[in-house]
Design a protein around this motif. Structure first.
Motif, mmCIF file in Angstrom:
data_model
loop_
_atom_site.group_PDB
_atom_site.id
_atom_site.type_symbol
_atom_site.label_atom_id
_atom_site.label_comp_id
_atom_site.label_asym_id
_atom_site.label_seq_id
_atom_site.Cartn_x
_atom_site.Cartn_y
_atom_site.Cartn_z
ATOM 1 N N THR A 117 35.586 42.573 37.770
ATOM 2 C CA THR A 117 36.522 43.254 36.952
ATOM 3 C C THR A 117 37.195 42.172 36.115
ATOM 4 O O THR A 117 37.700 42.686 34.780
ATOM 5 C CB THR A 117 37.782 43.491 38.175
ATOM 6 N N THR A 130 38.040 48.524 36.366
ATOM 7 C CA THR A 130 38.005 48.769 37.586
ATOM 8 C C THR A 130 36.458 48.746 38.429
ATOM 9 O O THR A 130 35.622 49.523 37.661
ATOM 10 C CB THR A 130 38.721 49.938 38.197
ATOM 11 N N CYS A 179 41.506 46.898 37.804
ATOM 12 C CA CYS A 179 41.971 46.096 36.738
ATOM 13 C C CYS A 179 43.447 46.194 36.465
ATOM 14 O O CYS A 179 44.153 46.760 37.075
ATOM 15 C CB CYS A 179 41.082 46.548 35.193
#
Length: 257
Positions: A95, A101, A120
């Motif tokens: 990430t 994500t 994220c």
């Protein structure tokens, strides 16, 4: 006789009671759920919305709530605790490197379940998917996992009576796509499971006999660029390689220890 815990959490209790009602008594409307629980309609609506988010409920065309995939299709628990523990630090690194994500998934039968997610920090981002269940032939991680299996096994998994819940499956077209996944090393999900979300997934080469697993990078479709696919694929290859190696070494240690 069971006694209520001294520090019972009402919201948890309400959600569990709703899940039990959906499984045992069938479809419910928001007002009916509120009456069963003795809570306000707005409270019942929020509880049902959370059950839908975690796949314990879903809505039909009449806006009634029904038992979702997590309740309708119980399966033997997957041995994923070790995979989750091993994968999480690598997801955090992935990430950080990609700005998106990341998740680790396992595929059982024709369904893919999200085991862990690292979100994220971007304002517009794909949220936590842990616990979600998706059709394997649509999810990027699911397709990547299916691509590790022989064609006959893929056909058998998709021949299950409930495999077409998300719609008809063109098995031969899927098999052609899985062959492409094998050649390039990753699978794409371009808004197949959720509008506005694109994901790229790669299988984890785990220990012999382990549940098929994969790692996926998910992002808002507006941020997806074709010219980043090679870069993201390389990042996935590195992350899944490290996860697979640690998983296999640990599993071998358990077998010989």
């Amino acid at each position: 006789m069971k006694n209520r815990p001294a520090y019972g959490i009402d919201s948890v209790d309400h959600a569990l009671r709703l899940a039990t009602l959906l499984k045992q008594e069938g479809p419910l409307r928001v007002m009916e759920a509120a009456e069963h629980l003795g809570v306000a309609r707005s409270t019942a609506h929020r509880l049902l919305a959370m059950l839908v988010y975690r796949d314990f409920a879903e809505q039909d065309d009449d806006r009634r709530y029904l038992a979702g995939p997590a309740l309708r299709h119980p399966s033997a628990p997957e041995p994923v605790a070790d995979l989750r523990r091993i994968a999480e630090p690598h997801l955090r690194e992935l990430t950080a490197r990609t700005g998106e994500t990341t998740s680790v998934t396992v595929t059982v039968g024709h369904r893919t379940r999200f085991v862990a997610t690292v979100e994220c920090t971007q304002v517009l981002r794909v949220g936590d998917r842990a616990g979600r269940v998706l059709p394997a032939h649509l999810a990027s991680g699911g397709k990547a996992a299916l691509a590790t299996l022989p064609d006959d096994e893929v056909r058998a998994r998709l021949a299950a009576p409930d495999a077409t819940e998300a719609g008809p499956v063109d098995v031969e077209a899927l098999l052609r796509e899985l062959r492409r996944c094998r050649r390039r090393g990753y699978a794409l999900n371009e808004q197949a499971t959720e509008s506005g979300v694109t994901a790229i997934g790669r299988a984890v080469d785990g220990p012999p006999g382990a549940v098929p697993a994969a790692v996926a990078i998910a992002m808002p479709t507006v941020r997806f660029r074709r010219d980043r696919v090679a870069e993201l694929g390389a990042e996935l290859a590195a992350a899944t390689g490290r996860i697979g190696t640690e998983w296999a070494v640990e599993a071998a240690g358990y077998r010989t220890g």
